[in-house]
Write a protein that holds these residues in place. Structure first.
Motif, PDB file in Angstrom:
ATOM      1  N   GLU A  77       7.938   6.513  -2.369  1.00  0.00           N
ATOM      2  CA  GLU A  77       7.391   5.941  -1.142  1.00  0.00           C
ATOM      3  C   GLU A  77       5.988   5.386  -1.365  1.00  0.00           C
ATOM      4  O   GLU A  77       5.649   4.321  -0.834  1.00  0.00           O
ATOM      5  N   ASN A  78       5.179   6.081  -2.154  1.00  0.00           N
ATOM      6  CA  ASN A  78       3.844   5.567  -2.467  1.00  0.00           C
ATOM      7  C   ASN A  78       3.945   4.245  -3.226  1.00  0.00           C
ATOM      8  O   ASN A  78       3.184   3.312  -2.957  1.00  0.00           O
ATOM      9  N   ARG A  90       6.508   2.131  -3.055  1.00  0.00           N
ATOM     10  CA  ARG A  90       7.044   1.139  -2.126  1.00  0.00           C
ATOM     11  C   ARG A  90       5.995   0.640  -1.131  1.00  0.00           C
ATOM     12  O   ARG A  90       6.131  -0.451  -0.586  1.00  0.00           O
ATOM     13  N   ASN A  91       4.944   1.424  -0.915  1.00  0.00           N
ATOM     14  CA  ASN A  91       3.852   1.018  -0.028  1.00  0.00           C
ATOM     15  C   ASN A  91       2.675   0.410  -0.779  1.00  0.00           C
ATOM     16  O   ASN A  91       1.667   0.045  -0.164  1.00  0.00           O
ATOM     17  N   SER A  92       2.806   0.280  -2.096  1.00  0.00           N
ATOM     18  CA  SER A  92       1.702  -0.236  -2.918  1.00  0.00           C
ATOM     19  C   SER A  92       1.656  -1.763  -2.892  1.00  0.00           C
ATOM     20  O   SER A  92       2.650  -2.444  -2.604  1.00  0.00           O
ATOM     21  N   ASP A  93       0.481  -2.293  -3.231  1.00  0.00           N
ATOM     22  CA  ASP A  93       0.337  -3.738  -3.355  1.00  0.00           C
ATOM     23  C   ASP A  93       1.230  -4.286  -4.462  1.00  0.00           C
ATOM     24  O   ASP A  93       1.768  -5.390  -4.336  1.00  0.00           O
ATOM     25  N   LYS A 135       4.756  -4.628  -3.022  1.00  0.00           N
ATOM     26  CA  LYS A 135       4.792  -5.700  -2.023  1.00  0.00           C
ATOM     27  C   LYS A 135       4.746  -7.067  -2.690  1.00  0.00           C
ATOM     28  O   LYS A 135       5.461  -7.984  -2.287  1.00  0.00           O
TER      29      LYS A 135
END
Length: 98
Positions: A63-64, A66-69, A72
């Motif tokens: 999840e970390n 998947r939420n990283s720059d 993205k």
């Protein structure tokens, strides 16, 4: 540990661009906290279909990522190449024979 499997299908004319981008970013993805393995597979019968397998220590690590720059940026560049909706599974590995 668990395995994340992602199935992606690309327009033929975008496969080389995807492979170049993956080659450029794979070490950064693998270096993400909790990622112990990253593999890319191409279907033998349909060269437009690819799978990534990544091994993660904890769901929080994925999840970390998947939420990283990094994610993205990679995902934004990748999804424009798709010819079908991607599919993803998180699975627990039960048995390995080597």
């Amino acid at each position: 540990m668990f395995v994340r499997i992602v199935k992606m299908s690309f327009h033929k004319e975008h496969i080389s661009a995807f492979l170049s981008m993956f080659e450029e970013k794979k070490a950064f993805i693998k270096a993400s906290k909790g990622c112990s393995l990253l593999e890319l597979y191409q279907d033998k019968n349909n060269p437009e279909i690819f799978f990534t397998y990544s091994y993660w220590e904890k769901e929080e690590d994925l999840e970390n990522y998947r939420n990283s720059d990094l994610f993205k940026n990679v995902w934004a560049k990748t999804k424009v190449f798709f010819n079908d909706r991607p599919l993803a599974w998180s699975v627990d590995k039960k048995i390995t024979l080597i």
